[in-house]
Design a protein around this motif. Structure first.
Motif, PDB file in Angstrom:
ATOM      1  N   VAL A 161       0.857  -1.182   0.000  1.00 59.86           N
ATOM      2  CA  VAL A 161       0.000   0.000   0.000  1.00 59.86           C
ATOM      3  C   VAL A 161       0.892   1.230   0.000  1.00 59.86           C
ATOM      4  O   VAL A 161       1.628   1.484   0.949  1.00 59.86           O
ATOM      5  N   SER A 162       0.848   1.975  -1.112  1.00 59.60           N
ATOM      6  CA  SER A 162       1.661   3.178  -1.257  1.00 59.60           C
ATOM      7  C   SER A 162       0.739   4.382  -1.158  1.00 59.60           C
ATOM      8  O   SER A 162       0.014   4.704  -2.104  1.00 59.60           O
ATOM      9  N   LEU A 163       0.733   5.023   0.002  1.00 55.84           N
ATOM     10  CA  LEU A 163      -0.211   6.107   0.279  1.00 55.84           C
ATOM     11  C   LEU A 163       0.355   7.438  -0.193  1.00 55.84           C
ATOM     12  O   LEU A 163       1.416   7.869   0.249  1.00 55.84           O
ATOM     13  N   ALA A 164      -0.369   8.095  -1.108  1.00 56.30           N
ATOM     14  CA  ALA A 164      -0.007   9.431  -1.576  1.00 56.30           C
ATOM     15  C   ALA A 164      -0.967  10.420  -0.925  1.00 56.30           C
ATOM     16  O   ALA A 164      -2.162  10.443  -1.242  1.00 56.30           O
ATOM     17  N   THR A 165      -0.461  11.234  -0.006  1.00 56.18           N
ATOM     18  CA  THR A 165      -1.324  12.036   0.846  1.00 56.18           C
ATOM     19  C   THR A 165      -0.763  13.428   1.077  1.00 56.18           C
ATOM     20  O   THR A 165       0.450  13.651   0.940  1.00 56.18           O
ATOM     21  N   ASN A 166      -1.648  14.364   1.441  1.00 56.34           N
ATOM     22  CA  ASN A 166      -1.146  15.681   1.834  1.00 56.34           C
ATOM     23  C   ASN A 166      -0.724  15.694   3.303  1.00 56.34           C
ATOM     24  O   ASN A 166      -0.170  16.679   3.781  1.00 56.34           O
ATOM     25  N   GLY A 167      -1.004  14.623   4.024  1.00 56.09           N
ATOM     26  CA  GLY A 167      -0.504  14.460   5.386  1.00 56.09           C
ATOM     27  C   GLY A 167      -1.264  15.185   6.468  1.00 56.09           C
ATOM     28  O   GLY A 167      -1.005  14.977   7.661  1.00 56.09           O
ATOM     29  N   THR A 168      -2.246  16.015   6.102  1.00 55.23           N
ATOM     30  CA  THR A 168      -2.915  16.829   7.114  1.00 55.23           C
ATOM     31  C   THR A 168      -3.863  16.023   7.999  1.00 55.23           C
ATOM     32  O   THR A 168      -4.233  16.481   9.086  1.00 55.23           O
ATOM     33  N   GLY A 221       7.591  26.600   1.999  1.00 53.01           N
ATOM     34  CA  GLY A 221       7.428  27.050   3.374  1.00 53.01           C
ATOM     35  C   GLY A 221       5.982  27.388   3.680  1.00 53.01           C
ATOM     36  O   GLY A 221       5.101  27.291   2.818  1.00 53.01           O
ATOM     37  N   HIS A 222       5.723  27.827   4.905  1.00 56.90           N
ATOM     38  CA  HIS A 222       4.346  28.015   5.362  1.00 56.90           C
ATOM     39  C   HIS A 222       3.551  28.962   4.458  1.00 56.90           C
ATOM     40  O   HIS A 222       2.415  28.649   4.071  1.00 56.90           O
ATOM     41  N   GLU A 223       4.108  30.099   4.121  1.00 57.44           N
ATOM     42  CA  GLU A 223       3.354  31.084   3.333  1.00 57.44           C
ATOM     43  C   GLU A 223       3.020  30.555   1.942  1.00 57.44           C
ATOM     44  O   GLU A 223       1.863  30.582   1.503  1.00 57.44           O
ATOM     45  N   ILE A 224       4.049  30.073   1.222  1.00 57.50           N
ATOM     46  CA  ILE A 224       3.832  29.614  -0.152  1.00 57.50           C
ATOM     47  C   ILE A 224       3.013  28.328  -0.185  1.00 57.50           C
ATOM     48  O   ILE A 224       2.071  28.197  -0.981  1.00 57.50           O
ATOM     49  N   HIS A 225       3.350  27.368   0.657  1.00 58.99           N
ATOM     50  CA  HIS A 225       2.610  26.105   0.661  1.00 58.99           C
ATOM     51  C   HIS A 225       1.131  26.336   0.963  1.00 58.99           C
ATOM     52  O   HIS A 225       0.245  25.811   0.263  1.00 58.99           O
ATOM     53  N   ASP A 226       0.844  27.119   1.990  1.00 60.32           N
ATOM     54  CA  ASP A 226      -0.555  27.356   2.364  1.00 60.32           C
ATOM     55  C   ASP A 226      -1.314  28.061   1.243  1.00 60.32           C
ATOM     56  O   ASP A 226      -2.504  27.797   1.017  1.00 60.32           O
ATOM     57  N   ARG A 227      -0.636  28.963   0.538  1.00 61.54           N
ATOM     58  CA  ARG A 227      -1.304  29.656  -0.573  1.00 61.54           C
ATOM     59  C   ARG A 227      -1.584  28.696  -1.723  1.00 61.54           C
ATOM     60  O   ARG A 227      -2.681  28.700  -2.299  1.00 61.54           O
ATOM     61  N   LEU A 228      -0.609  27.842  -2.058  1.00 62.29           N
ATOM     62  CA  LEU A 228      -0.801  26.886  -3.147  1.00 62.29           C
ATOM     63  C   LEU A 228      -1.844  25.838  -2.785  1.00 62.29           C
ATOM     64  O   LEU A 228      -2.516  25.284  -3.662  1.00 62.29           O
ATOM     65  N   ARG A 229      -1.979  25.534  -1.490  1.00 61.57           N
ATOM     66  CA  ARG A 229      -2.959  24.546  -1.033  1.00 61.57           C
ATOM     67  C   ARG A 229      -4.297  25.179  -0.668  1.00 61.57           C
ATOM     68  O   ARG A 229      -5.236  24.478  -0.311  1.00 61.57           O
ATOM     69  N   ASP A 230      -4.356  26.499  -0.759  1.00 59.60           N
ATOM     70  CA  ASP A 230      -5.595  27.243  -0.512  1.00 59.60           C
ATOM     71  C   ASP A 230      -6.163  26.964   0.874  1.00 59.60           C
ATOM     72  O   ASP A 230      -7.377  26.842   1.047  1.00 59.60           O
ATOM     73  N   GLN A 231      -5.266  26.885   1.860  1.00 61.18           N
ATOM     74  CA  GLN A 231      -5.743  26.723   3.236  1.00 61.18           C
ATOM     75  C   GLN A 231      -4.660  27.179   4.212  1.00 61.18           C
ATOM     76  O   GLN A 231      -3.550  26.633   4.224  1.00 61.18           O
ATOM     77  N   LYS A 232      -4.983  28.156   5.021  1.00 60.98           N
ATOM     78  CA  LYS A 232      -4.051  28.634   6.031  1.00 60.98           C
ATOM     79  C   LYS A 232      -3.813  27.553   7.075  1.00 60.98           C
ATOM     80  O   LYS A 232      -4.752  26.899   7.529  1.00 60.98           O
ATOM     81  N   GLY A 233      -2.566  27.345   7.433  1.00 61.25           N
ATOM     82  CA  GLY A 233      -2.215  26.339   8.431  1.00 61.25           C
ATOM     83  C   GLY A 233      -2.045  24.943   7.871  1.00 61.25           C
ATOM     84  O   GLY A 233      -1.807  23.993   8.627  1.00 61.25           O
ATOM     85  N   ALA A 234      -2.120  24.807   6.536  1.00 62.59           N
ATOM     86  CA  ALA A 234      -2.024  23.472   5.923  1.00 62.59           C
ATOM     87  C   ALA A 234      -0.665  22.826   6.203  1.00 62.59           C
ATOM     88  O   ALA A 234      -0.596  21.649   6.560  1.00 62.59           O
ATOM     89  N   LEU A 235       0.411  23.591   6.052  1.00 57.62           N
ATOM     90  CA  LEU A 235       1.728  23.004   6.258  1.00 57.62           C
ATOM     91  C   LEU A 235       1.926  22.585   7.714  1.00 57.62           C
ATOM     92  O   LEU A 235       2.487  21.518   7.984  1.00 57.62           O
ATOM     93  N   ALA A 236       1.458  23.388   8.647  1.00 55.81           N
ATOM     94  CA  ALA A 236       1.598  23.037  10.069  1.00 55.81           C
ATOM     95  C   ALA A 236       0.931  21.697  10.352  1.00 55.81           C
ATOM     96  O   ALA A 236       1.458  20.861  11.102  1.00 55.81           O
ATOM     97  N   ARG A 237      -0.225  21.455   9.749  1.00 57.53           N
ATOM     98  CA  ARG A 237      -0.931  20.188   9.949  1.00 57.53           C
ATOM     99  C   ARG A 237      -0.182  19.033   9.290  1.00 57.53           C
ATOM    100  O   ARG A 237      -0.151  17.919   9.825  1.00 57.53           O
TER     101      ARG A 237
END
Length: 385
Positions: free
Chosen positions: A104-111, A136-152
């Motif tokens: 099982v190879s899980l491809a996930t955003n990890g949140t 990083g937090h600013e760019i990743h969260d913007r590309l993922r369209d959710q604030k705090g996404a990288l922290a999760r």
């Protein structure tokens, strides 16, 4: 589309040695988009996933797919989406494939990984995990369209470490986030994980960002950056490139043609469509059948589309791919990308063609026009100097 209509009407090639008992090549991997639902809204999502609830294949059909895939020889399933963990029964889906002996190879955003999820993943007999992070937090969260996404996501990675599970990180690199490569490098060092930098492909919502693709000079610089880190800092960080654009000592001999689509690899979408690849969600002409109407094993073995694609030969590839000394190794790289650009499975891979037309690939390393290609090697690495 005329090309596809002709392909489906064409008789299949005669069986070759190495075929499974079904009459088709043994299956190795299926890319299963378990759901089209995602808790994020990535701006370049290949599947055009949505945040709302979507219809998923019921668990009994998933079990039937797993049974058929295992019988056809499959050793691995890539569980993707959407976000596979957004399915309420994602554990049951993973367990279904685990029960038939498939990795099982899980491809996930990890949140959505917490301690309980990590413990479950650690209980699987053979699991690999790939987590998507794009900066990083600013760019990743913007590309993922959710604030705090990288922290999760980082919290999820920490949960995996607590149960002793390793993981890889995959970043989609474009002009939008290339400035954050140092952050991704530090992340790979701090977590001791493999970092794969994949170039932006215009699939799904990514079509709107074609102008954000890296230029050849930027790709070369990124390739050199990663090579230096591998050699001096012993970090496992690399750019996902076709062999023609790699250093000779980094080309892996015996690698299958492209990703192996229709030969030992295929995709299954969340609506049950069986395709040449799990990224082909917007290509109805590349659907070989649907598991709601027909058993997966029958689609794999008898689909006119798959029979046609299996009859294609690397020596018939066009453009730079037809002259590449590595075409029997790489198979023309992503055939889906080639097909999307001109409706031709034999079209050249656009990235390599772009490098060739820009003058970065010397004629002396290529096979003569009209020659039958064979696996060979160029003597020096390509450069933009």
């Amino acid at each position: 589309m005329d090309a596809i209509s002709a392909a489906r009407a064409r008789p299949s090639a005669a069986p070759e040695s190495g075929l499974s008992t079904s009459g088709a090549p043994p299956l190795d991997t299926i890319h299963f988009n378990a759901t089209k639902t995602c808790n994020l809204g990535c701006v370049f999502c290949y599947d055009k996933a949505v945040r709302g609830r979507t219809e998923n294949l019921p668990l009994d059909l998933v079990a039937q797919i797993a049974e058929d895939a295992a019988a056809l020889g499959a050793r691995r399933v890539i569980l993707s989406g959407g976000e596979p963990m957004a399915r309420r029964d994602w554990r049951e889906v993973a367990s279904t494939f685990d029960a038939v002996g498939m990795e099982v190879s899980l491809a996930t955003n990890g949140t959505l990984i917490d301690d309980d999820a990590a413990v479950f993943l650690a209980s699987l007999r053979n699991v690999t995990i790939s987590i998507s992070i794009d900066g990083g937090h600013e760019i990743h969260d913007r590309l993922r369209d959710q604030k705090g996404a990288l922290a999760r996501t980082l919290s999820g990675m920490d949960a995996l470490r607590r149960v002793g599970l390793s993981f890889d990180v995959n970043a989609t690199v474009s002009k939008m986030n290339i400035v954050d490569i140092p952050f991704l490098t530090k992340l790979a060092r701090d977590y001791g994980c493999t970092m794969r930098l994949s170039l932006l492909h215009p699939n799904g919502r990514g079509v709107a960002f074609e102008r954000q693709e890296l230029e050849p000079e930027e790709i070369f610089e990124l390739r050199e950056y990663c090579r230096v880190l591998r050699k001096t800092a012993r970090m496992n960080i690399f750019v996902n490139l076709p062999p023609l654009l790699m250093y000779l000592d980094e080309v892996i001999p015996g690698r299958g043609a492209a990703c192996g689509w229709a030969v030992n690899f295929c995709g299954i979408l969340s609506n049950g469509d069986v395709t040449i690849c799990g990224v082909a969600s917007d290509e109805p002409d590349l659907v070989a059948g649907n598991v709601k109407q027909r058993r997966f094993r029958e689609i794999w073995s008898e689909s006119p589309l798959f029979r046609f694609t299996r009859s294609l030969r690397t020596e018939d590839l066009k453009g730079i791919c037809g002259r590449c000394p590595f075409n029997s190794v790489c198979g023309g790289a992503c055939r889906l990308s080639a097909f999307r650009e001109g409706g031709d499975f034999l079209a050249p891979y656009s990235l390599c063609q772009k490098f060739y037309e820009a003058g970065y690939i010397p004629e002396e390393i290529l096979n003569p026009v009209g020659a039958v290609t064979a696996s060979a090697a160029y003597p020096v690495a390509l450069s933009c100097e």
